[in-house]
Design a protein around this motif. Structure first.
Motif, PDB file in Angstrom:
ATOM      1  N   LEU A   8       0.854  -1.186   0.000  1.00  0.00           N
ATOM      2  CA  LEU A   8       0.000   0.000   0.000  1.00  0.00           C
ATOM      3  C   LEU A   8       0.888   1.232   0.000  1.00  0.00           C
ATOM      4  O   LEU A   8       1.613   1.485   0.955  1.00  0.00           O
ATOM      5  CB  LEU A   8      -0.915   0.003   1.232  1.00  0.00           C
ATOM      6  N   GLU A   9       0.845   1.989  -1.093  1.00  0.00           N
ATOM      7  CA  GLU A   9       1.632   3.214  -1.202  1.00  0.00           C
ATOM      8  C   GLU A   9       1.093   4.226  -0.195  1.00  0.00           C
ATOM      9  O   GLU A   9      -0.104   4.498  -0.166  1.00  0.00           O
ATOM     10  CB  GLU A   9       1.542   3.745  -2.636  1.00  0.00           C
ATOM     11  N   ALA A  10       1.985   4.787   0.640  1.00  0.00           N
ATOM     12  CA  ALA A  10       1.507   5.560   1.794  1.00  0.00           C
ATOM     13  C   ALA A  10       2.131   6.948   1.906  1.00  0.00           C
ATOM     14  O   ALA A  10       2.398   7.403   3.005  1.00  0.00           O
ATOM     15  CB  ALA A  10       1.786   4.761   3.066  1.00  0.00           C
ATOM     16  N   TYR A  11       2.346   7.625   0.757  1.00  0.00           N
ATOM     17  CA  TYR A  11       2.946   8.950   0.904  1.00  0.00           C
ATOM     18  C   TYR A  11       2.449  10.007  -0.080  1.00  0.00           C
ATOM     19  O   TYR A  11       2.642  11.199   0.154  1.00  0.00           O
ATOM     20  CB  TYR A  11       4.478   8.867   0.822  1.00  0.00           C
ATOM     21  N   THR A  12       1.820   9.644  -1.198  1.00  0.00           N
ATOM     22  CA  THR A  12       1.341  10.682  -2.111  1.00  0.00           C
ATOM     23  C   THR A  12      -0.102  11.075  -1.835  1.00  0.00           C
ATOM     24  O   THR A  12      -0.569  12.100  -2.303  1.00  0.00           O
ATOM     25  CB  THR A  12       1.465  10.255  -3.596  1.00  0.00           C
ATOM     26  N   SER A  13      -0.827  10.247  -1.053  1.00  0.00           N
ATOM     27  CA  SER A  13      -2.213  10.555  -0.723  1.00  0.00           C
ATOM     28  C   SER A  13      -2.632   9.673   0.449  1.00  0.00           C
ATOM     29  O   SER A  13      -1.879   8.819   0.903  1.00  0.00           O
ATOM     30  CB  SER A  13      -3.125  10.308  -1.935  1.00  0.00           C
TER      31      SER A  13
ATOM     32  N   ASP B 147       6.512   3.200   2.008  1.00  0.00           N
ATOM     33  CA  ASP B 147       6.745   4.638   2.099  1.00  0.00           C
ATOM     34  C   ASP B 147       7.625   5.095   0.931  1.00  0.00           C
ATOM     35  O   ASP B 147       8.068   4.301   0.113  1.00  0.00           O
ATOM     36  CB  ASP B 147       7.367   5.009   3.449  1.00  0.00           C
ATOM     37  N   ARG B 148       7.860   6.404   0.873  1.00  0.00           N
ATOM     38  CA  ARG B 148       8.640   6.984  -0.232  1.00  0.00           C
ATOM     39  C   ARG B 148      10.035   6.349  -0.324  1.00  0.00           C
ATOM     40  O   ARG B 148      10.533   6.049  -1.404  1.00  0.00           O
ATOM     41  CB  ARG B 148       8.771   8.494  -0.044  1.00  0.00           C
TER      42      ARG B 148
ATOM     43  N   CYS C 299       5.686 -14.708  -9.215  1.00  0.00           N
ATOM     44  CA  CYS C 299       4.404 -14.677  -8.492  1.00  0.00           C
ATOM     45  C   CYS C 299       3.770 -13.307  -8.692  1.00  0.00           C
ATOM     46  O   CYS C 299       4.385 -12.403  -9.244  1.00  0.00           O
ATOM     47  CB  CYS C 299       4.612 -14.964  -6.996  1.00  0.00           C
ATOM     48  N   ASP C 300       2.513 -13.180  -8.281  1.00  0.00           N
ATOM     49  CA  ASP C 300       1.805 -11.909  -8.457  1.00  0.00           C
ATOM     50  C   ASP C 300       2.034 -10.991  -7.259  1.00  0.00           C
ATOM     51  O   ASP C 300       1.889 -11.404  -6.099  1.00  0.00           O
ATOM     52  CB  ASP C 300       0.302 -12.164  -8.624  1.00  0.00           C
ATOM     53  N   VAL C 301       2.384  -9.734  -7.558  1.00  0.00           N
ATOM     54  CA  VAL C 301       2.594  -8.709  -6.537  1.00  0.00           C
ATOM     55  C   VAL C 301       1.731  -7.499  -6.903  1.00  0.00           C
ATOM     56  O   VAL C 301       1.675  -7.108  -8.072  1.00  0.00           O
ATOM     57  CB  VAL C 301       4.084  -8.291  -6.470  1.00  0.00           C
ATOM     58  N   ALA C 302       1.054  -6.938  -5.896  1.00  0.00           N
ATOM     59  CA  ALA C 302       0.202  -5.765  -6.154  1.00  0.00           C
ATOM     60  C   ALA C 302       0.764  -4.541  -5.450  1.00  0.00           C
ATOM     61  O   ALA C 302       1.280  -4.626  -4.328  1.00  0.00           O
ATOM     62  CB  ALA C 302      -1.219  -6.026  -5.687  1.00  0.00           C
ATOM     63  N   PHE C 303       0.641  -3.411  -6.118  1.00  0.00           N
ATOM     64  CA  PHE C 303       1.042  -2.116  -5.568  1.00  0.00           C
ATOM     65  C   PHE C 303      -0.199  -1.234  -5.596  1.00  0.00           C
ATOM     66  O   PHE C 303      -0.693  -0.874  -6.665  1.00  0.00           O
ATOM     67  CB  PHE C 303       2.169  -1.526  -6.407  1.00  0.00           C
ATOM     68  N   LEU C 304      -0.739  -0.925  -4.426  1.00  0.00           N
ATOM     69  CA  LEU C 304      -2.002  -0.191  -4.324  1.00  0.00           C
ATOM     70  C   LEU C 304      -1.744   1.305  -4.176  1.00  0.00           C
ATOM     71  O   LEU C 304      -0.921   1.730  -3.366  1.00  0.00           O
ATOM     72  CB  LEU C 304      -2.809  -0.681  -3.123  1.00  0.00           C
ATOM     73  N   VAL C 305      -2.479   2.097  -4.962  1.00  0.00           N
ATOM     74  CA  VAL C 305      -2.300   3.549  -4.968  1.00  0.00           C
ATOM     75  C   VAL C 305      -3.646   4.230  -4.751  1.00  0.00           C
ATOM     76  O   VAL C 305      -4.618   3.921  -5.451  1.00  0.00           O
ATOM     77  CB  VAL C 305      -1.702   4.024  -6.318  1.00  0.00           C
ATOM     78  N   VAL C 306      -3.713   5.148  -3.789  1.00  0.00           N
ATOM     79  CA  VAL C 306      -4.940   5.927  -3.593  1.00  0.00           C
ATOM     80  C   VAL C 306      -5.184   6.769  -4.839  1.00  0.00           C
ATOM     81  O   VAL C 306      -4.262   7.389  -5.379  1.00  0.00           O
ATOM     82  CB  VAL C 306      -4.827   6.829  -2.350  1.00  0.00           C
ATOM     83  N   GLY C 307      -6.415   6.777  -5.332  1.00  0.00           N
ATOM     84  CA  GLY C 307      -6.726   7.461  -6.583  1.00  0.00           C
ATOM     85  C   GLY C 307      -6.397   6.555  -7.753  1.00  0.00           C
ATOM     86  O   GLY C 307      -6.794   5.391  -7.787  1.00  0.00           O
ATOM     87  N   ASP C 308      -5.628   7.071  -8.722  1.00  0.00           N
ATOM     88  CA  ASP C 308      -5.229   6.309  -9.905  1.00  0.00           C
ATOM     89  C   ASP C 308      -3.722   6.044  -9.850  1.00  0.00           C
ATOM     90  O   ASP C 308      -2.962   6.882  -9.354  1.00  0.00           O
ATOM     91  CB  ASP C 308      -5.571   7.106 -11.172  1.00  0.00           C
TER      92      ASP C 308
END
Length: 285
Positions: free
Chosen positions: A31-36, A57-58, A75-84
């Motif tokens: 979960l990306e936790a720094y741009t939004s 984090d950044r 294997c499958d890895v996901a990177f989640l971003v708030v918004g797009d």
């Protein structure tokens, strides 16, 4: 496969069906936790997705991307971003790194502030360049973003101002001493952004200029767009410096030339209807 998944702007349920299916079949989910930020916490997302999330984090994304991409070729890895996913250039860098490593990727889009601002009634095709307003310090007070707002307004275009977010930031002293001590998170409010713009206007006048934007320019303040407690307020730039919009995240729009329909929509959210009737700087087509 590396999945870059947009989460939308509201809560856990704003993820798309396609995005949720991808998340549930991934071995690791970041979960990306720094741009939004979302209006709900990491725990709420984990409960709805049925997956443990690793906060990215950044520092991790920009300096330790190889760790994030580890084994994504098998294997499958996901990177989640708030918004797009492509709301920030950092995420383009992640894609380029994946391609260099021979890792296939897939992007699953979602709503972002860039298109959701249409909720205030201003037409998206009437927006010019989007700008960012950063927190000033005692020794650093950049004004370059103001020139871009003025250029947009001269061209009749509205300006979406994205407001600064400070997450996991170190003080200069701790940074110099190599101490991993971080400052509390800070999120710029519409009030703070308006105050900085008003200060620039005063500075420009002292330099003998006549700024394109004044205290009476119609602006729009938005908070928590896409959430149940979304708030929108329209009025003069001066009014934006005192309007109360509550918790983050906030955005500010400086209007350009407005179509009568845009103006009618903005009046639905007016702080004071007289500011529209008496505003000499208002522009309509």
């Amino acid at each position: 496969m590396l999945y870059l998944v947009g989460l939308g702007l509201g809560d856990a349920k704003d993820i798309t069906v396609k995005g949720l299916e991808a998340v549930r079949r991934c071995r690791r989910v970041y979960l990306e936790a720094y741009t939004s930020v979302l209006t709900v916490g990491k725990e709420a997302l984990e409960e709805f997705y049925g997956k443990e999330l690793i906060l990215a984090d950044r520092e991790m994304v920009e300096q330790e991307a190889d760790t994030l991409l580890k084994e994504a070729d098998v294997c499958d890895v996901a990177f989640l971003v708030v918004g797009d996913p492509f709301g920030a250039t950092t995420h383009s860098d992640l894609v380029l790194r994946a391609v260099k490593l021979g890792i296939p990727y897939k992007v699953i889009h979602n709503a972002s502030i860039m298109n959701a601002v249409g909720c205030c009634g201003l037409q998206l095709y009437n927006f010019g360049e989007t700008i960012s307003i950063v927190f000033w310090t005692d020794t650093w007070k950049p004004e370059s973003f103001f020139d871009k707002i003025e250029k947009n307004r001269q061209n009749g275009m509205h300006t979406l101002c994205l407001l600064d977010i400070k997450v996991k930031e170190q003080s200069l002293e701790n940074l110099m001493k190599g101490r991993k001590i971080y400052e509390p998170p800070r999120y710029m409010s519409v009030n703070q952004a308006a105050e900085q713009l008003l200060a620039i206007i005063q500075n420009r006048r002292l330099q003998g200029e006549k700024p394109e934007i004044t205290e009476n320019t119609i602006c729009v303040g938005l908070a928590r767009v896409g959430a149940p407690d979304e708030k929108i307020a329209s009025g003069t730039l001066q009014q934006m410096s005192t309007v109360e919009l509550g918790a983050p995240l906030h955005s500010l729009i400086v209007t350009g030339t407005m179509h009568p329909l845009e103006l009618e929509m903005l009046k639905l959210f007016s702080v004071d209807s007289s500011s529209f009737e008496n505003n000499a700087c208002q522009r309509t087509t």
